[in-house]
Design an enzyme around this catalytic site. Sequence first.
Site, PDB file in Angstrom:
ATOM      1  CG  HIS A 163      -5.621  -4.410   2.256  1.00 53.89           C
ATOM      2  ND1 HIS A 163      -5.596  -3.616   3.380  1.00 53.89           N
ATOM      3  CD2 HIS A 163      -4.755  -5.421   2.501  1.00 53.89           C
ATOM      4  CE1 HIS A 163      -4.756  -4.124   4.260  1.00 53.89           C
ATOM      5  NE2 HIS A 163      -4.230  -5.240   3.755  1.00 53.89           N
TER       6      HIS A 163
ATOM      7  CD  GLU B 101       2.130  -6.248   8.060  1.00 58.42           C
ATOM      8  OE1 GLU B 101       2.508  -5.730   6.988  1.00 58.42           O
ATOM      9  OE2 GLU B 101       2.612  -7.281   8.548  1.00 58.42           O
ATOM     10  CB  VAL B 102      -2.122  -1.241   4.984  1.00 56.38           C
ATOM     11  CG1 VAL B 102      -2.602   0.066   4.362  1.00 56.38           C
ATOM     12  CG2 VAL B 102      -0.648  -1.470   4.678  1.00 56.38           C
TER      13      VAL B 102
ATOM     14  CG  HIS C 100      -3.833  -9.735   0.950  1.00 57.71           C
ATOM     15  ND1 HIS C 100      -2.521  -9.341   0.863  1.00 57.71           N
ATOM     16  CD2 HIS C 100      -4.304  -9.209   2.103  1.00 57.71           C
ATOM     17  CE1 HIS C 100      -2.210  -8.612   1.926  1.00 57.71           C
ATOM     18  NE2 HIS C 100      -3.276  -8.522   2.701  1.00 57.71           N
TER      19      HIS C 100
ATOM     20  CB  ILE D 177       4.955  -3.157  -2.503  1.00 63.12           C
ATOM     21  CG1 ILE D 177       6.150  -2.396  -3.040  1.00 63.12           C
ATOM     22  CG2 ILE D 177       5.093  -3.432  -1.011  1.00 63.12           C
ATOM     23  CD1 ILE D 177       6.255  -0.964  -2.505  1.00 63.12           C
TER      24      ILE D 177
HETATM   25  P1  AMP Z   1      -2.077  -6.523   5.583  1.00 62.85           P
HETATM   26  O1  AMP Z   1      -1.068  -7.182   6.454  1.00 62.85           O
HETATM   27  O2  AMP Z   1      -3.261  -7.406   5.266  1.00 62.85           O
HETATM   28  O3  AMP Z   1      -2.476  -5.152   6.103  1.00 62.85           O
HETATM   29  O4  AMP Z   1      -1.364  -6.319   4.184  1.00 62.85           O
HETATM   30  C1  AMP Z   1      -0.763  -5.139   3.782  1.00 62.85           C
HETATM   31  C2  AMP Z   1      -0.147  -5.410   2.427  1.00 62.85           C
HETATM   32  O5  AMP Z   1       0.128  -4.172   1.803  1.00 62.85           O
HETATM   33  C3  AMP Z   1       1.168  -6.190   2.486  1.00 62.85           C
HETATM   34  O6  AMP Z   1       1.039  -7.388   1.718  1.00 62.85           O
HETATM   35  C4  AMP Z   1       2.182  -5.222   1.871  1.00 62.85           C
HETATM   36  O7  AMP Z   1       3.154  -5.861   1.089  1.00 62.85           O
HETATM   37  C5  AMP Z   1       1.286  -4.323   1.032  1.00 62.85           C
HETATM   38  N1  AMP Z   1       1.798  -2.998   0.791  1.00 62.85           N
HETATM   39  C6  AMP Z   1       2.282  -2.117   1.698  1.00 62.85           C
HETATM   40  N2  AMP Z   1       2.643  -0.972   1.094  1.00 62.85           N
HETATM   41  C7  AMP Z   1       2.365  -1.132  -0.224  1.00 62.85           C
HETATM   42  C8  AMP Z   1       2.521  -0.285  -1.377  1.00 62.85           C
HETATM   43  N3  AMP Z   1       3.023   0.952  -1.300  1.00 62.85           N
HETATM   44  N4  AMP Z   1       2.138  -0.785  -2.578  1.00 62.85           N
HETATM   45  C9  AMP Z   1       1.643  -2.033  -2.671  1.00 62.85           C
HETATM   46  N5  AMP Z   1       1.458  -2.858  -1.632  1.00 62.85           N
HETATM   47  C10 AMP Z   1       1.825  -2.418  -0.425  1.00 62.85           C
END
Ligand code: AMP
Length: 118
Positions: free
Chosen positions: A100, A95-96, A102, A32
């Site tokens: 995942h 963060e999430v 990237h 996003i």
């Molecule tokens: P991380 O810091 O590795 O956990 O990366 C989390 C990523 O999730 C960040 O690059 C955010 O921009 C991305 N992100 C968070 N919410 C969403 C969403 N709803 N759709 C797509 N990407 C997201």
Amino acid sequence: MSTNCLFCKIVAGHIPSKKIYEDDLVYAFRDINPQRPVHLLVIPKQHLTSLQQVSAADEPTLGRILSVANQLAVEAGSPGGFRVIINNGEIGCQEVPHLHAHVVGGDQPVGPMLKRLA
Ligand code: AMP
Ligand code: ZN
């Protein structure tokens, strides 16, 4: 599905995403807040918090995450290569809390791997 997990909700279609690929094990969509012209996220469909929690049973899913990365990067506009980044836990600045990868790239080199800490 982990009920309060953002990315589980995306896989389930409860939160919208720009999906670019899906198979039996993984789901891929556009970040996003893209950091490069190509910035995709490839995630396991089944909830895994991070690489800190995986076991040998997760190897097919982990392998699939990496094996689809090139195909998705090329199709998204990064035919000359790409970088895969997986942040894990607090020290990894994740963060999430749903694993995942990237996949970042584009038509220019993505740059140095890490900035040196001050
Ligand atoms: P991380 O810091 O590795 O956990 O990366 C989390 C990523 O999730 C960040 O690059 C955010 O921009 C991305 N992100 C968070 N919410 C969403 C969403 N709803 N759709 C797509 N990407 C997201
Ligand atoms: Zn999840």
